[in-house]
Write a protein that holds these residues in place. Structure first.
Motif, PDB file in Angstrom:
ATOM      1  N   ILE A  30      43.546  41.593  40.379  1.00  0.00           N
ATOM      2  CA  ILE A  30      43.332  40.481  41.317  1.00  0.00           C
ATOM      3  C   ILE A  30      42.573  40.956  42.560  1.00  0.00           C
ATOM      4  CG2 ILE A  30      44.430  38.751  42.802  1.00  0.00           C
ATOM      5  CD1 ILE A  30      46.762  38.658  40.750  1.00  0.00           C
ATOM      6  N   GLY A  31      43.085  42.004  43.191  1.00  0.00           N
ATOM      7  CA  GLY A  31      42.457  42.499  44.413  1.00  0.00           C
ATOM      8  C   GLY A  31      41.043  42.992  44.172  1.00  0.00           C
ATOM      9  N   ALA A  34      38.776  39.910  43.502  1.00  0.00           N
ATOM     10  CA  ALA A  34      38.613  39.159  44.751  1.00  0.00           C
ATOM     11  C   ALA A  34      37.544  39.812  45.627  1.00  0.00           C
ATOM     12  CB  ALA A  34      39.942  39.080  45.497  1.00  0.00           C
ATOM     13  N   GLU A  35      37.660  41.118  45.791  1.00  0.00           N
ATOM     14  CA  GLU A  35      36.713  41.836  46.640  1.00  0.00           C
ATOM     15  C   GLU A  35      35.303  41.822  46.029  1.00  0.00           C
ATOM     16  OE1 GLU A  35      38.569  45.494  47.753  1.00  0.00           O
ATOM     17  OE2 GLU A  35      36.982  45.981  49.200  1.00  0.00           O
ATOM     18  N   THR A  38      33.700  38.243  46.296  1.00  0.00           N
ATOM     19  CA  THR A  38      33.320  37.986  47.686  1.00  0.00           C
ATOM     20  C   THR A  38      32.015  38.714  48.013  1.00  0.00           C
ATOM     21  OG1 THR A  38      35.625  37.697  48.334  1.00  0.00           O
ATOM     22  CG2 THR A  38      34.065  38.225  50.097  1.00  0.00           C
ATOM     23  N   LEU A  44      36.299  33.100  45.525  1.00  0.00           N
ATOM     24  CA  LEU A  44      37.481  33.005  44.667  1.00  0.00           C
ATOM     25  C   LEU A  44      38.429  31.999  45.311  1.00  0.00           C
ATOM     26  CD1 LEU A  44      39.016  33.999  42.170  1.00  0.00           C
ATOM     27  CD2 LEU A  44      40.004  35.795  43.605  1.00  0.00           C
ATOM     28  N   ARG A  45      38.659  30.875  44.634  1.00  0.00           N
ATOM     29  CA  ARG A  45      39.433  29.784  45.207  1.00  0.00           C
ATOM     30  C   ARG A  45      40.906  29.819  44.849  1.00  0.00           C
ATOM     31  NH1 ARG A  45      36.897  25.030  46.548  1.00  0.00           N
ATOM     32  NH2 ARG A  45      35.047  25.493  47.768  1.00  0.00           N
ATOM     33  N   VAL A  47      44.031  31.785  42.026  1.00  0.00           N
ATOM     34  CA  VAL A  47      44.408  32.733  40.980  1.00  0.00           C
ATOM     35  C   VAL A  47      45.676  32.204  40.332  1.00  0.00           C
ATOM     36  CG1 VAL A  47      45.120  35.111  40.479  1.00  0.00           C
ATOM     37  CG2 VAL A  47      43.480  34.675  42.308  1.00  0.00           C
ATOM     38  N   TYR A 210      46.126  38.260  60.772  1.00  0.00           N
ATOM     39  CA  TYR A 210      46.875  38.974  59.738  1.00  0.00           C
ATOM     40  C   TYR A 210      47.703  40.110  60.310  1.00  0.00           C
ATOM     41  CZ  TYR A 210      43.649  36.150  57.211  1.00  0.00           C
ATOM     42  OH  TYR A 210      42.941  35.076  56.772  1.00  0.00           O
ATOM     43  N   ARG A 225      35.267  34.704  59.326  1.00  0.00           N
ATOM     44  CA  ARG A 225      34.378  34.703  58.172  1.00  0.00           C
ATOM     45  C   ARG A 225      33.453  33.489  58.217  1.00  0.00           C
ATOM     46  NH1 ARG A 225      36.627  34.364  53.057  1.00  0.00           N
ATOM     47  NH2 ARG A 225      38.245  32.961  53.845  1.00  0.00           N
TER      48      ARG A 225
ATOM     49  N   GLU B  19      43.348  35.577  52.816  1.00  0.00           N
ATOM     50  CA  GLU B  19      43.066  37.014  52.845  1.00  0.00           C
ATOM     51  C   GLU B  19      43.275  37.673  51.484  1.00  0.00           C
ATOM     52  OE1 GLU B  19      45.589  35.421  54.060  1.00  0.00           O
ATOM     53  OE2 GLU B  19      47.427  36.631  54.156  1.00  0.00           O
ATOM     54  N   ILE B  20      44.108  37.072  50.652  1.00  0.00           N
ATOM     55  CA  ILE B  20      44.300  37.610  49.298  1.00  0.00           C
ATOM     56  C   ILE B  20      43.093  37.234  48.440  1.00  0.00           C
ATOM     57  CG2 ILE B  20      45.804  37.629  47.261  1.00  0.00           C
ATOM     58  CD1 ILE B  20      47.198  38.699  49.757  1.00  0.00           C
ATOM     59  N   LEU B  21      42.623  36.002  48.588  1.00  0.00           N
ATOM     60  CA  LEU B  21      41.506  35.515  47.768  1.00  0.00           C
ATOM     61  C   LEU B  21      40.169  36.136  48.176  1.00  0.00           C
ATOM     62  CD1 LEU B  21      42.539  31.760  47.495  1.00  0.00           C
ATOM     63  CD2 LEU B  21      42.665  33.505  45.707  1.00  0.00           C
ATOM     64  N   GLY B  23      39.990  39.197  49.075  1.00  0.00           N
ATOM     65  CA  GLY B  23      40.110  40.608  48.716  1.00  0.00           C
ATOM     66  C   GLY B  23      40.375  41.508  49.902  1.00  0.00           C
ATOM     67  N   ARG B  24      40.406  40.919  51.114  1.00  0.00           N
ATOM     68  CA  ARG B  24      40.632  41.733  52.303  1.00  0.00           C
ATOM     69  C   ARG B  24      42.026  42.375  52.272  1.00  0.00           C
ATOM     70  NH1 ARG B  24      43.407  41.710  56.662  1.00  0.00           N
ATOM     71  NH2 ARG B  24      42.645  43.040  58.324  1.00  0.00           N
ATOM     72  N   LYS B  26      45.234  43.321  49.879  1.00  0.00           N
ATOM     73  CA  LYS B  26      45.666  43.467  48.493  1.00  0.00           C
ATOM     74  C   LYS B  26      47.139  43.069  48.420  1.00  0.00           C
ATOM     75  CE  LYS B  26      41.674  45.096  47.213  1.00  0.00           C
ATOM     76  NZ  LYS B  26      40.980  44.753  48.498  1.00  0.00           N
TER      77      LYS B  26
END
Lengths: 251, 251
Positions: A30-31, A34-35, A38, A44-45, A47, A210, A225, B19-21, B23-24, B26
């Protein structure tokens, strides 16, 4: 967050596997995905993680592919009985599935001895009609892309190679730029009201806060962002000014 | 996999956060919660990750709470503008939300000075009507349980404490036992057909095959899971016999 930017390319990710839901295997895809998405300009909307259950997979595939430019899946394309992804994708899309000669040829590269290419391994050549194959440089059994669904292995090294392999076939949007501002020791509650005002004044920028807890105290990052560098710069200046002002008031 | 066991307690998990989507960040909560729930006899059936978007959160909350004994959520309960989980839960359930005197009292423990308990921090005391609070030993702002929805922080250390805190309030089912059998170097394709037959002969046991790629070769684990120890033992014997037979045939 409403943030209307044109030419957005969106994606969903479906992770398929009992082992993730039981906690036996910790997902590492997933991570990474996602990265990666991006970075290439795909948003990625959402999961989902579902078990090796036909009904659950088909429901998720149809929900997610309908409302995103792309749906990526990981897991369930091996030779064992619990690998049912390819058949579920075919059912979800309402297309046929059969042994694909191109996929069989790929497997023959690995299993040169004909008796090694048994029925179970041949299952890995079952590909929905109309799919493009995605090469697997590690263990040959391919992934595939059919309509807007990209089906990849669950093993991270293979998934990563497949993602790389399919990228040239994807349309991508303008990448989102981001900047991160450390709150410099200020707790979230001290800047939350001001940050909310900055967010309202800069609707073209998505602003998040965060907190990370290091075991003793919180370290907070404010992340901005946007696809528009000028808007991002303006918002960054506003957040930096807010933090500076609050810190000097706190002295 | 159809495997009818009575008295099943099921759960879904909703991870909330841009932040998960992107990828920032994990995610570290899915694997932890999956393992924790399995250990206490709750079946995690599905996981979703959605952004800080009211519509997406409400849709997921209502889909997941309707078809599971419990829905756990992580993220979005801090003091900043992007923390909208509590309000979304109230909307999804159609209940009111207001400053909860018990939650305000908890925050006062942390923010003794009245001027520190500002409007932003007080947002963390906004709790849907009818909820039970879940204590937060680290930073005081509580989680809550309302109907069958359990709302927790996203910061892993706080989430873990909240999960521990809410556990006594949960009904739990019979735990699933599992055994893992190493394929002893046999590739999946060599045992896939035989393993499928063992699965068919042991419908009360869920059998999965999980390849791990160490960069050079695959190491395969066959995992058997059941709530019935006797059935599990029988299936384990059958899988072990299959592996032994195939290995001696391979010599």
């Amino acid at each position: 967050m409403t943030n209307d930017i044109q030419d957005k390319v969106t994606a969903a990710l479906l992770v398929i596997g009992d082992e993730i839901l039981s906690g036996r295997t910790k997902d590492k895809n997933i991570g990474y995905i996602a990265e990666y998405l991006t970075a290439i300009g795909i948003d990625l909307r959402e999961v989902r993680v579902v078990s090796d259950d036909e009904g659950a997979i088909i429901e998720a595939v149809n929900a997610l592919r309908a409302r995103n430019s792309y749906l990526f899946t990981t897991g369930g394309i091996g030779p064992t009985h619990d690998d049912i992804t390819a058949d579920c994708i075919a059912k979800a899309l309402g297309v046929g599935i059969s042994h694909d000669p191109r996929a069989v040829a790929m497997l023959k590269e690995r299993y040169a001895n004909p008796e090694d290419l048994n029925e179970a391994r041949l299952r890995m050549a079952r590909i929905p009609d109309g799919a493009d194959l995605i090469e697997n440089p590690i263990s040959k059994a391919p992934g595939f892309m059919v309509a807007n669904v990209i089906v990849m292995a669950g093993v991270p090294a293979i998934m990563q190679a497949m993602l790389e392999g399919v990228t040239p076939k994807l349309k991508t949007g303008k990448t989102i730029s981001s900047v991160s501002i450390d709150s410099g020791g200020l707790p979230e509650g001290a800047y939350a009201t001001g940050l909310g005002e900055v967010q309202k004044a800069h609707p073209g920028v998505i602003i998040g806060s965060y907190p990370h807890f290091d075991g003793q105290r919180f370290i907070n990052q404010i992340v901005l962002r946007s696809r528009d560098e000028a808007l991002l710069d303006q918002a960054k200046t506003a957040v930096a000014a807010l933090i500076t002002q609050l810190k000097s008031a706190n002295l």
